[in-house]
Design a protein around this motif. Structure first.
Motif, short mmCIF file in Angstrom:
data_model
loop_
_atom_site.label_atom_id
_atom_site.label_comp_id
_atom_site.label_asym_id
_atom_site.label_seq_id
_atom_site.Cartn_x
_atom_site.Cartn_y
_atom_site.Cartn_z
N LEU A 196 37.01 -70.47 80.16
CA LEU A 196 36.51 -71.60 79.39
C LEU A 196 37.22 -71.64 78.03
CD1 LEU A 196 32.66 -71.44 80.11
CD2 LEU A 196 34.38 -72.89 81.20
N PRO A 197 38.19 -72.52 77.87
CA PRO A 197 38.96 -72.56 76.62
C PRO A 197 38.13 -72.94 75.40
CG PRO A 197 39.49 -74.45 78.00
CD PRO A 197 38.67 -73.52 78.84
N GLU A 198 36.97 -73.59 75.61
CA GLU A 198 36.16 -74.00 74.46
C GLU A 198 35.32 -72.86 73.89
OE1 GLU A 198 33.75 -75.23 78.17
OE2 GLU A 198 35.83 -75.01 77.54
N CYS A 199 35.35 -71.71 74.54
CA CYS A 199 34.57 -70.57 74.05
C CYS A 199 35.15 -70.05 72.73
CB CYS A 199 34.56 -69.44 75.09
SG CYS A 199 33.47 -69.74 76.49
N GLN A 200 34.26 -69.68 71.83
CA GLN A 200 34.64 -69.09 70.54
C GLN A 200 34.26 -67.61 70.57
OE1 GLN A 200 36.05 -70.19 67.45
NE2 GLN A 200 35.92 -67.99 67.11
N SER A 201 35.11 -66.78 70.02
CA SER A 201 34.80 -65.36 69.93
C SER A 201 33.80 -65.12 68.81
CB SER A 201 36.08 -64.56 69.67
OG SER A 201 35.79 -63.19 69.48
N TYR A 202 32.77 -64.33 69.09
CA TYR A 202 31.77 -63.95 68.09
C TYR A 202 31.68 -62.43 68.05
CZ TYR A 202 30.13 -68.78 68.06
OH TYR A 202 30.05 -70.15 67.94
N GLN A 203 31.51 -61.88 66.87
CA GLN A 203 31.33 -60.44 66.72
C GLN A 203 29.89 -60.16 66.30
OE1 GLN A 203 33.42 -57.90 67.37
NE2 GLN A 203 34.96 -59.35 68.12
N THR A 204 29.35 -59.07 66.80
CA THR A 204 27.99 -58.68 66.46
C THR A 204 27.97 -57.21 66.03
OG1 THR A 204 27.46 -57.98 68.72
CG2 THR A 204 27.02 -60.28 68.14
N LEU A 205 27.04 -56.89 65.18
CA LEU A 205 26.80 -55.49 64.78
C LEU A 205 25.29 -55.31 64.70
CD1 LEU A 205 27.79 -52.73 63.82
CD2 LEU A 205 27.85 -53.64 61.49
N TYR A 206 24.75 -54.60 65.66
CA TYR A 206 23.30 -54.39 65.73
C TYR A 206 23.00 -52.91 65.56
CZ TYR A 206 18.85 -53.38 67.96
OH TYR A 206 17.61 -52.88 68.24
N MET A 207 22.08 -52.59 64.68
CA MET A 207 21.70 -51.20 64.44
C MET A 207 20.18 -51.11 64.31
SD MET A 207 24.64 -50.17 61.64
CE MET A 207 24.33 -48.41 61.78
N LEU A 208 19.62 -50.06 64.84
CA LEU A 208 18.19 -49.80 64.73
C LEU A 208 18.00 -48.29 64.58
CD1 LEU A 208 15.19 -50.76 64.99
CD2 LEU A 208 15.41 -50.31 67.45
N TRP A 209 17.28 -47.88 63.55
CA TRP A 209 17.07 -46.45 63.35
C TRP A 209 15.75 -46.20 62.64
CZ3 TRP A 209 20.08 -49.56 60.37
CH2 TRP A 209 19.88 -49.54 59.00
N PRO A 210 15.11 -45.04 62.88
CA PRO A 210 13.89 -44.69 62.13
C PRO A 210 14.27 -44.35 60.69
CG PRO A 210 14.56 -42.89 63.57
CD PRO A 210 15.46 -44.04 63.90
N SER A 211 13.56 -44.95 59.75
CA SER A 211 13.94 -44.85 58.34
C SER A 211 12.90 -44.10 57.53
CB SER A 211 14.13 -46.27 57.78
OG SER A 211 14.34 -46.23 56.38
N LEU A 212 13.35 -43.55 56.40
CA LEU A 212 12.45 -42.87 55.47
C LEU A 212 11.79 -43.85 54.51
CD1 LEU A 212 14.55 -39.70 54.59
CD2 LEU A 212 12.55 -39.84 56.06
N TYR A 213 12.31 -45.09 54.45
CA TYR A 213 11.73 -46.07 53.55
C TYR A 213 10.32 -46.43 54.00
CZ TYR A 213 16.21 -46.93 51.29
OH TYR A 213 17.37 -46.80 50.59
N GLU A 214 9.40 -46.46 53.05
CA GLU A 214 8.04 -46.89 53.34
C GLU A 214 7.93 -48.38 53.04
OE1 GLU A 214 5.59 -45.30 54.67
OE2 GLU A 214 6.59 -43.35 54.79
N HIS A 215 7.15 -49.08 53.85
CA HIS A 215 6.96 -50.51 53.64
C HIS A 215 5.69 -50.76 52.85
CE1 HIS A 215 10.15 -50.88 56.50
NE2 HIS A 215 9.44 -50.29 57.44
N ASP A 216 5.80 -51.64 51.88
CA ASP A 216 4.64 -51.97 51.07
C ASP A 216 3.59 -52.67 51.92
OD1 ASP A 216 5.81 -50.97 48.80
OD2 ASP A 216 6.74 -52.88 48.26
N SER A 217 2.35 -52.35 51.69
CA SER A 217 1.25 -53.02 52.40
C SER A 217 0.21 -53.44 51.38
CB SER A 217 0.62 -52.08 53.44
OG SER A 217 0.13 -50.91 52.81
N GLU A 218 -0.46 -54.52 51.67
CA GLU A 218 -1.48 -55.02 50.76
C GLU A 218 -2.72 -54.15 50.83
OE1 GLU A 218 -0.22 -59.74 51.17
OE2 GLU A 218 -2.23 -59.04 51.71
N ASP A 219 -3.37 -53.96 49.69
CA ASP A 219 -4.59 -53.15 49.65
C ASP A 219 -5.75 -53.93 50.27
OD1 ASP A 219 -3.65 -51.90 46.39
OD2 ASP A 219 -3.25 -51.10 48.40
#
Length: 219
Positions: A196-219
């Motif tokens: 299919l000549p009309e196709c465009q090349s796309y690049q992706t970079l997907y990452m998922l990892w357990p982090s030390l950052y804590e997420h803020d939560s409402e009291d």
């Protein structure tokens, strides 16, 4: 480095005309990782989804063939590309190479931290990924392929960065769904890449990892 095409015929490895690309190749040593982590060599591998000569690769990368022979030889030496055909063209042996696999994965043992608490393999991988991604995005922007203000969203750069607060079960579900979606569209890409000549090349970079950052939560 001299052109491999000028070596004596007996010095060349035998071509493997019946070679079929593996779906995945596991990298389990640092030297091979250092070879594939180079952004230019990654681009060469992406272009070798079908048999290619150094001359054709150089034309697509807008480089001279002499600047690629060193990289081609390294890729071949470490089993990342395979010589599948040789032809005599104007008295010179023309080599055709194919990527050894559609995808490459690091062996889990290679990512284990050393005595310093860090993984050299992981550092090499991250440096290569981010450097290559940056180069590709800027190149697409300069050549007008990436247009942030274009009316079509598919011409924009899409990226997300943030944290998710999930249970182990939810994290596994998220991972499985993303992986399944990636596999679905990767197979679709393989099927229509050259049809299919009309196709465009796309690049992706997907990452998922357990982090030390804590997420803020409402009291």
């Amino acid at each position: 480095m001299p052109d491999a095409a000028h070596r004596k015929h007996g010095d060349m490895p035998a071509p493997q005309p019946d070679y079929q690309m593996a779906e995945e190749l596991v990298i389990d040593d640092l030297e091979t990782l250092k070879v594939i982590a180079d952004p230019l060599r990654l681009r060469i591998l992406e272009l070798m989804h079908k048999p290619q000569t150094v001359k054709k690769i150089a034309r697509k990368l807008e480089m001279t063939p002499t600047k690629l022979y060193y990289h081609i030889n390294l890729l071949e030496k470490h089993g990342l590309i395979v010589l599948v055909d040789t032809r005599i063209v104007s008295g010179i042996i023309e080599k055709h190479y194919l990527a050894a696999a559609r995808g490459f994965r690091l062996a889990s043992a290679l990512l284990s931290p050393g005595e310093t608490g860090e993984s050299e393999a992981l550092v090499i991988t991250l440096d290569g990924l981010f450097a290559g991604t940056k180069q590709d995005i800027l190149r697409a922007l300069r050549q007008g392929i990436l247009q942030p203000e274009h009316e079509q969203p598919t011409r924009h750069l899409k990226f997300w960065q943030g944290g998710l607060h999930l249970t182990p079960e939810q994290a596994q579900e998220f991972y499985d769904r993303v992986e399944a979606l990636w596999a679905e569209y990767l197979e679709l890409s393989h099927q229509q890449r050259d049809s299919l000549p009309e196709c465009q090349s796309y690049q992706t970079l997907y990452m998922l990892w357990p982090s030390l950052y804590e997420h803020d939560s409402e009291d």
